[in-house]
Design a protein around this motif. Sequence first.
Motif, PDB file in Angstrom:
ATOM      1  N   ASN A  40     -23.429 -27.046  50.737  1.00 52.96           N
ATOM      2  CA  ASN A  40     -24.514 -27.962  50.373  1.00 52.96           C
ATOM      3  C   ASN A  40     -25.699 -27.812  51.328  1.00 52.96           C
ATOM      4  OD1 ASN A  40     -25.511 -30.095  48.674  1.00 52.96           O
ATOM      5  ND2 ASN A  40     -25.171 -31.490  50.387  1.00 52.96           N
ATOM      6  N   ASP A  41     -25.415 -27.661  52.615  1.00 50.71           N
ATOM      7  CA  ASP A  41     -26.492 -27.471  53.591  1.00 50.71           C
ATOM      8  C   ASP A  41     -27.236 -26.157  53.336  1.00 50.71           C
ATOM      9  OD1 ASP A  41     -25.878 -29.871  54.820  1.00 50.71           O
ATOM     10  OD2 ASP A  41     -24.813 -28.949  56.500  1.00 50.71           O
ATOM     11  N   LYS A  42     -26.507 -25.101  53.004  1.00 49.35           N
ATOM     12  CA  LYS A  42     -27.152 -23.815  52.707  1.00 49.35           C
ATOM     13  C   LYS A  42     -28.081 -23.942  51.502  1.00 49.35           C
ATOM     14  CE  LYS A  42     -23.573 -20.780  54.548  1.00 49.35           C
ATOM     15  NZ  LYS A  42     -22.547 -19.768  54.213  1.00 49.35           N
ATOM     16  N   ILE A  43     -27.630 -24.654  50.492  1.00 52.49           N
ATOM     17  CA  ILE A  43     -28.455 -24.855  49.293  1.00 52.49           C
ATOM     18  C   ILE A  43     -29.711 -25.645  49.651  1.00 52.49           C
ATOM     19  CG2 ILE A  43     -28.575 -26.002  47.039  1.00 52.49           C
ATOM     20  CD1 ILE A  43     -25.546 -25.345  46.779  1.00 52.49           C
ATOM     21  N   HIS A  44     -29.545 -26.696  50.415  1.00 51.03           N
ATOM     22  CA  HIS A  44     -30.700 -27.528  50.792  1.00 51.03           C
ATOM     23  C   HIS A  44     -31.711 -26.701  51.600  1.00 51.03           C
ATOM     24  CE1 HIS A  44     -32.991 -31.098  51.606  1.00 51.03           C
ATOM     25  NE2 HIS A  44     -32.895 -30.879  52.903  1.00 51.03           N
ATOM     26  N   LEU A  45     -31.229 -25.887  52.528  1.00 50.76           N
ATOM     27  CA  LEU A  45     -32.136 -25.045  53.317  1.00 50.76           C
ATOM     28  C   LEU A  45     -32.851 -24.021  52.445  1.00 50.76           C
ATOM     29  CD1 LEU A  45     -29.936 -24.472  56.497  1.00 50.76           C
ATOM     30  CD2 LEU A  45     -31.970 -25.928  56.296  1.00 50.76           C
ATOM     31  N   ALA A  46     -32.143 -23.495  51.456  1.00 50.84           N
ATOM     32  CA  ALA A  46     -32.774 -22.539  50.535  1.00 50.84           C
ATOM     33  C   ALA A  46     -33.824 -23.232  49.673  1.00 50.84           C
ATOM     34  CB  ALA A  46     -31.711 -21.884  49.659  1.00 50.84           C
ATOM     35  N   GLU A  47     -33.487 -24.409  49.164  1.00 55.34           N
ATOM     36  CA  GLU A  47     -34.422 -25.132  48.288  1.00 55.34           C
ATOM     37  C   GLU A  47     -35.701 -25.536  49.007  1.00 55.34           C
ATOM     38  OE1 GLU A  47     -31.419 -27.405  45.187  1.00 55.34           O
ATOM     39  OE2 GLU A  47     -32.076 -28.455  46.974  1.00 55.34           O
ATOM     40  N   THR A  48     -35.589 -25.844  50.274  1.00 59.11           N
ATOM     41  CA  THR A  48     -36.757 -26.289  51.037  1.00 59.11           C
ATOM     42  C   THR A  48     -37.475 -25.125  51.726  1.00 59.11           C
ATOM     43  OG1 THR A  48     -35.331 -26.772  52.941  1.00 59.11           O
ATOM     44  CG2 THR A  48     -35.843 -28.599  51.435  1.00 59.11           C
ATOM     45  N   ASN A  49     -36.999 -23.905  51.459  1.00 58.98           N
ATOM     46  CA  ASN A  49     -37.573 -22.683  52.031  1.00 58.98           C
ATOM     47  C   ASN A  49     -37.474 -22.615  53.545  1.00 58.98           C
ATOM     48  OD1 ASN A  49     -38.257 -21.248  49.664  1.00 58.98           O
ATOM     49  ND2 ASN A  49     -39.996 -22.612  49.377  1.00 58.98           N
ATOM     50  N   VAL A  50     -36.581 -23.380  54.124  1.00 53.93           N
ATOM     51  CA  VAL A  50     -36.315 -23.269  55.560  1.00 53.93           C
ATOM     52  C   VAL A  50     -35.540 -21.975  55.811  1.00 53.93           C
ATOM     53  CG1 VAL A  50     -35.091 -24.301  57.514  1.00 53.93           C
ATOM     54  CG2 VAL A  50     -36.389 -25.753  55.942  1.00 53.93           C
ATOM     55  N   ALA A  51     -34.612 -21.681  54.908  1.00 53.26           N
ATOM     56  CA  ALA A  51     -33.823 -20.445  54.963  1.00 53.26           C
ATOM     57  C   ALA A  51     -33.751 -19.877  53.544  1.00 53.26           C
ATOM     58  CB  ALA A  51     -32.441 -20.719  55.524  1.00 53.26           C
ATOM     59  N   PRO A  52     -34.856 -19.294  53.066  1.00 53.03           N
ATOM     60  CA  PRO A  52     -34.898 -18.825  51.692  1.00 53.03           C
ATOM     61  C   PRO A  52     -33.874 -17.727  51.409  1.00 53.03           C
ATOM     62  CG  PRO A  52     -37.028 -18.478  52.798  1.00 53.03           C
ATOM     63  CD  PRO A  52     -36.088 -19.034  53.793  1.00 53.03           C
ATOM     64  N   VAL A  53     -33.376 -17.742  50.194  1.00 56.19           N
ATOM     65  CA  VAL A  53     -32.441 -16.714  49.719  1.00 56.19           C
ATOM     66  C   VAL A  53     -32.899 -16.295  48.321  1.00 56.19           C
ATOM     67  CG1 VAL A  53     -30.492 -17.616  51.056  1.00 56.19           C
ATOM     68  CG2 VAL A  53     -30.856 -18.435  48.727  1.00 56.19           C
ATOM     69  N   SER A  54     -32.313 -15.235  47.826  1.00 53.84           N
ATOM     70  CA  SER A  54     -32.654 -14.797  46.469  1.00 53.84           C
ATOM     71  C   SER A  54     -32.185 -15.838  45.459  1.00 53.84           C
ATOM     72  CB  SER A  54     -32.007 -13.450  46.163  1.00 53.84           C
ATOM     73  OG  SER A  54     -30.603 -13.601  46.018  1.00 53.84           O
ATOM     74  N   ASP A  56     -30.493 -15.299  42.819  1.00 58.57           N
ATOM     75  CA  ASP A  56     -29.096 -15.014  42.484  1.00 58.57           C
ATOM     76  C   ASP A  56     -28.149 -15.631  43.510  1.00 58.57           C
ATOM     77  OD1 ASP A  56     -29.774 -13.630  40.191  1.00 58.57           O
ATOM     78  OD2 ASP A  56     -29.589 -11.642  41.126  1.00 58.57           O
ATOM     79  N   HIS A  57     -28.508 -15.492  44.776  1.00 58.59           N
ATOM     80  CA  HIS A  57     -27.642 -16.056  45.822  1.00 58.59           C
ATOM     81  C   HIS A  57     -27.632 -17.582  45.756  1.00 58.59           C
ATOM     82  CE1 HIS A  57     -25.305 -16.147  49.456  1.00 58.59           C
ATOM     83  NE2 HIS A  57     -26.207 -16.907  50.051  1.00 58.59           N
ATOM     84  N   GLU A  58     -28.785 -18.161  45.498  1.00 55.52           N
ATOM     85  CA  GLU A  58     -28.847 -19.619  45.373  1.00 55.52           C
ATOM     86  C   GLU A  58     -27.997 -20.095  44.189  1.00 55.52           C
ATOM     87  OE1 GLU A  58     -32.128 -23.183  44.887  1.00 55.52           O
ATOM     88  OE2 GLU A  58     -32.783 -21.297  45.770  1.00 55.52           O
ATOM     89  N   THR A  59     -28.035 -19.362  43.100  1.00 56.01           N
ATOM     90  CA  THR A  59     -27.210 -19.701  41.940  1.00 56.01           C
ATOM     91  C   THR A  59     -25.727 -19.605  42.282  1.00 56.01           C
ATOM     92  OG1 THR A  59     -28.918 -18.973  40.402  1.00 56.01           O
ATOM     93  CG2 THR A  59     -26.667 -19.065  39.553  1.00 56.01           C
ATOM     94  N   THR A  60     -25.359 -18.583  43.026  1.00 59.25           N
ATOM     95  CA  THR A  60     -23.966 -18.427  43.465  1.00 59.25           C
ATOM     96  C   THR A  60     -23.546 -19.604  44.339  1.00 59.25           C
ATOM     97  OG1 THR A  60     -24.111 -16.013  43.343  1.00 59.25           O
ATOM     98  CG2 THR A  60     -22.373 -16.935  44.738  1.00 59.25           C
ATOM     99  N   LEU A  61     -24.422 -20.008  45.252  1.00 61.36           N
ATOM    100  CA  LEU A  61     -24.118 -21.153  46.115  1.00 61.36           C
ATOM    101  C   LEU A  61     -23.950 -22.433  45.291  1.00 61.36           C
ATOM    102  CD1 LEU A  61     -26.582 -20.526  49.085  1.00 61.36           C
ATOM    103  CD2 LEU A  61     -24.079 -20.414  49.173  1.00 61.36           C
ATOM    104  N   ARG A  62     -24.796 -22.613  44.287  1.00 59.98           N
ATOM    105  CA  ARG A  62     -24.689 -23.802  43.434  1.00 59.98           C
ATOM    106  C   ARG A  62     -23.353 -23.808  42.666  1.00 59.98           C
ATOM    107  NH1 ARG A  62     -29.399 -26.552  42.792  1.00 59.98           N
ATOM    108  NH2 ARG A  62     -31.243 -25.515  43.558  1.00 59.98           N
ATOM    109  N   LYS A  63     -22.941 -22.654  42.207  1.00 61.35           N
ATOM    110  CA  LYS A  63     -21.658 -22.558  41.509  1.00 61.35           C
ATOM    111  C   LYS A  63     -20.505 -22.862  42.466  1.00 61.35           C
ATOM    112  CE  LYS A  63     -23.166 -19.338  37.944  1.00 61.35           C
ATOM    113  NZ  LYS A  63     -23.074 -17.975  37.410  1.00 61.35           N
TER     114      LYS A  63
END
Length: 79
Positions: A40-54, A56-63
Amino acid sequence: MSNTPHTLEEEFPGQMEQIHALKISDPIFADLLREYDVVNDKIHLAETNVAPVSQDHETTLRKQRLAIKDRIALTLRGA
């Protein structure tokens, strides 16, 4: 996309006492909760562009988060 954290309290309203009790009594459940928080923390960091990811990777994390949430819900129902 929402950048609101999906806390366990929001995801399982009214069940925090049960979650806490299981966390204390079941080490496997406690590990599951930690895993949820990490993903959940990784997703939040990706969503807020603190630690952006692709995307596809964000979708994998959500799953992953959804699968963990399903396992938490299943455990709560069985307890």
